[in-house]
Enzyme design. Structure first.
Site, PDB file in Angstrom:
ATOM      1  N   GLY A  15     -30.914   3.913 -58.004  1.00  0.00           N
ATOM      2  CA  GLY A  15     -32.065   3.019 -58.176  1.00  0.00           C
ATOM      3  C   GLY A  15     -33.165   3.263 -57.150  1.00  0.00           C
ATOM      4  N   LEU A  16     -34.142   2.380 -57.172  1.00  0.00           N
ATOM      5  CA  LEU A  16     -35.303   2.486 -56.282  1.00  0.00           C
ATOM      6  C   LEU A  16     -34.884   2.570 -54.806  1.00  0.00           C
ATOM      7  CD1 LEU A  16     -38.328   1.949 -55.414  1.00  0.00           C
ATOM      8  CD2 LEU A  16     -37.877  -0.466 -55.848  1.00  0.00           C
ATOM      9  N   VAL A  17     -34.067   1.640 -54.355  1.00  0.00           N
ATOM     10  CA  VAL A  17     -33.695   1.593 -52.936  1.00  0.00           C
ATOM     11  C   VAL A  17     -32.676   2.699 -52.618  1.00  0.00           C
ATOM     12  CG1 VAL A  17     -32.771   0.147 -51.082  1.00  0.00           C
ATOM     13  CG2 VAL A  17     -34.147  -0.907 -52.905  1.00  0.00           C
ATOM     14  N   GLY A  18     -31.717   2.899 -53.526  1.00  0.00           N
ATOM     15  CA  GLY A  18     -30.693   3.932 -53.308  1.00  0.00           C
ATOM     16  C   GLY A  18     -31.303   5.311 -53.143  1.00  0.00           C
ATOM     17  N   TYR A 140     -30.307 -15.046 -61.192  1.00  0.00           N
ATOM     18  CA  TYR A 140     -30.302 -13.999 -60.152  1.00  0.00           C
ATOM     19  C   TYR A 140     -30.097 -14.631 -58.779  1.00  0.00           C
ATOM     20  CZ  TYR A 140     -32.511 -10.134 -57.436  1.00  0.00           C
ATOM     21  OH  TYR A 140     -32.806  -9.124 -56.545  1.00  0.00           O
ATOM     22  N   HIS A 183     -41.072  -4.943 -61.977  1.00  0.00           N
ATOM     23  CA  HIS A 183     -41.712  -5.814 -60.984  1.00  0.00           C
ATOM     24  C   HIS A 183     -43.231  -5.592 -61.025  1.00  0.00           C
ATOM     25  CE1 HIS A 183     -37.615  -5.897 -59.057  1.00  0.00           C
ATOM     26  NE2 HIS A 183     -37.940  -7.164 -59.084  1.00  0.00           N
TER      27      HIS A 183
HETATM   28  P1  NDP Z   1     -32.823  -0.706 -59.433  1.00  0.00           P
HETATM   29  O1  NDP Z   1     -33.009  -1.537 -60.668  1.00  0.00           O
HETATM   30  O2  NDP Z   1     -33.797   0.363 -59.151  1.00  0.00           O
HETATM   31  O3  NDP Z   1     -31.383  -0.078 -59.454  1.00  0.00           O
HETATM   32  C1  NDP Z   1     -30.289  -0.826 -59.820  1.00  0.00           C
HETATM   33  C2  NDP Z   1     -29.084   0.006 -59.535  1.00  0.00           C
HETATM   34  O4  NDP Z   1     -27.934  -0.751 -59.912  1.00  0.00           O
HETATM   35  C3  NDP Z   1     -29.048   1.312 -60.326  1.00  0.00           C
HETATM   36  O5  NDP Z   1     -28.548   2.323 -59.493  1.00  0.00           O
HETATM   37  C4  NDP Z   1     -28.070   1.006 -61.447  1.00  0.00           C
HETATM   38  O6  NDP Z   1     -27.391   2.145 -61.914  1.00  0.00           O
HETATM   39  C5  NDP Z   1     -27.107   0.074 -60.722  1.00  0.00           C
HETATM   40  N1  NDP Z   1     -26.357  -0.771 -61.647  1.00  0.00           N
HETATM   41  C6  NDP Z   1     -26.847  -1.737 -62.467  1.00  0.00           C
HETATM   42  N2  NDP Z   1     -25.846  -2.256 -63.208  1.00  0.00           N
HETATM   43  C7  NDP Z   1     -24.713  -1.620 -62.819  1.00  0.00           C
HETATM   44  C8  NDP Z   1     -23.349  -1.710 -63.214  1.00  0.00           C
HETATM   45  N3  NDP Z   1     -22.939  -2.586 -64.151  1.00  0.00           N
HETATM   46  N4  NDP Z   1     -22.451  -0.906 -62.608  1.00  0.00           N
HETATM   47  C9  NDP Z   1     -22.851  -0.019 -61.672  1.00  0.00           C
HETATM   48  N5  NDP Z   1     -24.111   0.108 -61.240  1.00  0.00           N
HETATM   49  C10 NDP Z   1     -25.031  -0.683 -61.826  1.00  0.00           C
HETATM   50  O7  NDP Z   1     -32.696  -1.730 -58.225  1.00  0.00           O
HETATM   51  P2  NDP Z   1     -33.406  -1.695 -56.787  1.00  0.00           P
HETATM   52  O8  NDP Z   1     -33.152  -0.389 -56.143  1.00  0.00           O
HETATM   53  O9  NDP Z   1     -34.787  -2.188 -56.986  1.00  0.00           O
HETATM   54  O10 NDP Z   1     -32.614  -2.842 -56.029  1.00  0.00           O
HETATM   55  C11 NDP Z   1     -31.535  -2.565 -55.143  1.00  0.00           C
HETATM   56  C12 NDP Z   1     -31.054  -3.869 -54.561  1.00  0.00           C
HETATM   57  O11 NDP Z   1     -32.119  -4.480 -53.850  1.00  0.00           O
HETATM   58  C13 NDP Z   1     -30.596  -4.894 -55.600  1.00  0.00           C
HETATM   59  O12 NDP Z   1     -29.436  -5.529 -55.141  1.00  0.00           O
HETATM   60  C14 NDP Z   1     -31.751  -5.870 -55.680  1.00  0.00           C
HETATM   61  O13 NDP Z   1     -31.302  -7.134 -56.068  1.00  0.00           O
HETATM   62  C15 NDP Z   1     -32.267  -5.826 -54.274  1.00  0.00           C
HETATM   63  N6  NDP Z   1     -33.675  -6.190 -54.114  1.00  0.00           N
HETATM   64  C16 NDP Z   1     -34.641  -5.501 -54.815  1.00  0.00           C
HETATM   65  C17 NDP Z   1     -35.959  -5.846 -54.650  1.00  0.00           C
HETATM   66  C18 NDP Z   1     -37.041  -5.124 -55.391  1.00  0.00           C
HETATM   67  O14 NDP Z   1     -38.208  -5.532 -55.255  1.00  0.00           O
HETATM   68  N7  NDP Z   1     -36.743  -4.084 -56.141  1.00  0.00           N
HETATM   69  C19 NDP Z   1     -36.375  -6.943 -53.750  1.00  0.00           C
HETATM   70  C20 NDP Z   1     -35.291  -7.542 -53.017  1.00  0.00           C
HETATM   71  C21 NDP Z   1     -33.993  -7.179 -53.224  1.00  0.00           C
HETATM   72  P3  NDP Z   1     -28.022   3.112 -63.069  1.00  0.00           P
HETATM   73  O15 NDP Z   1     -29.466   3.288 -62.773  1.00  0.00           O
HETATM   74  O16 NDP Z   1     -27.258   4.378 -62.906  1.00  0.00           O
HETATM   75  O17 NDP Z   1     -27.812   2.429 -64.380  1.00  0.00           O
END
Ligand code: NDP
Length: 322
Positions: A15-18, A140, A183
């Site tokens: 994801g975005l942060v990862g 959430y 977002h």
């Molecule tokens: P993303 O939506 O970009 O990424 C979500 C990640 O979660 C992806 O790697 C996705 O995998 C994985 N995922 C979702 N469902 C599953 C599942 N059932 N099993 C395994 N993996 C799963 O999220 P962000 O990077 O934006 O957010 C990261 C964290 O930061 C989250 O916990 C979020 O709540 C928190 N956060 C984010 C903010 C923001 O503005 N974005 C603000 C504050 C907190 P895949 O892509 O491979 O499906």
């Protein structure tokens, strides 16, 4: 690797942060750390067995738990039950499986948008549970708040150092640009790019949903990644810590729209749709706790970070989450 080395499993690693953590780690290699980034294709963290298999495979000593069902205001409003249930399942599976496998440290991710709706500002780490969240994203919010409760439980019953971070709004490369699910920043970028893709002319209009007046703090994903790596290496408390830009760096949504328009070199006019929902007016968070530890940390200037993200989006449009 020696026995004292860390094996760090990053859930939500696609994801975005990862992806931002992956970028920063690649630039600052540390030989005592082995990083593993996983997404939903590697394991469905809503499923306990699948989560257990993932932990058996990688044998992590540390976990950065980012995986979550994440979405913008409008998506949240329509899917509160799904946000509640899927996130509760993922969080419980990851924390409990980490505990069962002797993982020494877990860093989970809360958010500044889970704080009470009626509160005083700035919000700080002690106020998470002081009242109901905004009704637009209660699913959430309650799922995220439970992480903090659960972390305390693992500490009290088992002495585990399972902690949490509280980022403000994040943006950067690899964000989700899908209309309806995204977002505010990627949502605006996507819509503006759609408008100018076939010609960037003065007669075009870019509509921003809402009045543009709400205030928000935005952190660039690369800055957040650096702070998360610091939490992993240095932060030794179960208590959550807010990872946000300074209060003085808060911006209005219209400033955001203007920065994006500038980054795209948009030649048309910005208009505001006052009939659209716009969520909380502000949710200013204090980063005083972070600043006690890292008084000199430099955040990337907002406009520069917007420009880098825009450039990334244009370059990677075909592979981006659209
Ligand atoms: P993303 O939506 O970009 O990424 C979500 C990640 O979660 C992806 O790697 C996705 O995998 C994985 N995922 C979702 N469902 C599953 C599942 N059932 N099993 C395994 N993996 C799963 O999220 P962000 O990077 O934006 O957010 C990261 C964290 O930061 C989250 O916990 C979020 O709540 C928190 N956060 C984010 C903010 C923001 O503005 N974005 C603000 C504050 C907190 P895949 O892509 O491979 O499906």
């Amino acid at each position: 690797m020696s026995e004292s080395d860390k094996v760090i499993l990053v859930t939500g690693g696609t994801g975005l942060v990862g992806r931002a953590i992956e970028t920063v780690v690649k630039e600052n290699k540390n030989e005592t750390e082995k990083w593993i980034f996983v997404g939903s294709k590697d394991a469905d963290l809503c499923d306990k067995l699948s989560t257990e298999k993932l932990f058996e495979k990688h044998k992590p000593t540390h976990v950065i738990h980012l995986a979550a069902m994440v979405g913008g205001l409008f998506y949240n409003m329509k899917h509160n039950l799904d946000f509640l249930r899927r996130n509760i399942h993922m969080n419980d599976n990851v924390l409990q499986t980490a505990h069962e496998n002797g993982v020494v440290k877990v860093i989970s991710c809360l958010s500044t948008c889970i704080f009470p709706d009626k509160t005083t500002y700035p919000i700080d780490e002690t106020m998470i549970h002081n009242g109901p969240p905004h009704s637009s994203n209660y699913g959430y919010s309650y799922a995220k708040r439970l992480i903090d409760i659960q972390n305390r439980g693992y500490y009290e019953q088992y002495g585990r150092l399972y902690t949490s971070i509280i980022p403000c709004n994040v943006f950067g490369p690899n964000d989700n640009f899908q209309p309806g699910a995204s977002h505010v920043i990627p949502g605006l970028m996507r819509r503006l790019y759609d408008i100018i893709k076939d010609g960037n002319t003065e007669d075009k209009e870019f509509t921003v949903l809402g009045s543009g007046k709400p205030l928000r703090q935005f952190i660039y994903s690369i800055d957040l990644a650096k702070l998360i790596i610091w939490v992993l290496r240095e932060y030794k408390s179960v208590e959550p810590i807010i990872l946000s830009v300074d209060e003085s760096q808060e911006v209005t949504i219209s400033e955001v729209a203007e920065a994006i328009a500038q980054a795209f070199n948009f030649k048309g006019k910005l208009v505001y749709d006052l009939s659209a929902a716009e969520g909380q007016y502000k949710k200013t968070a204090s980063n005083a706790k972070l600043r006690k530890y890292l008084p000199d940390f430099q955040f990337t200037p907002f406009k520069q970070a917007i420009k880098e993200t825009t450039d990334w989006y244009i370059k990677n449009y075909d592979q981006a989450r659209n």
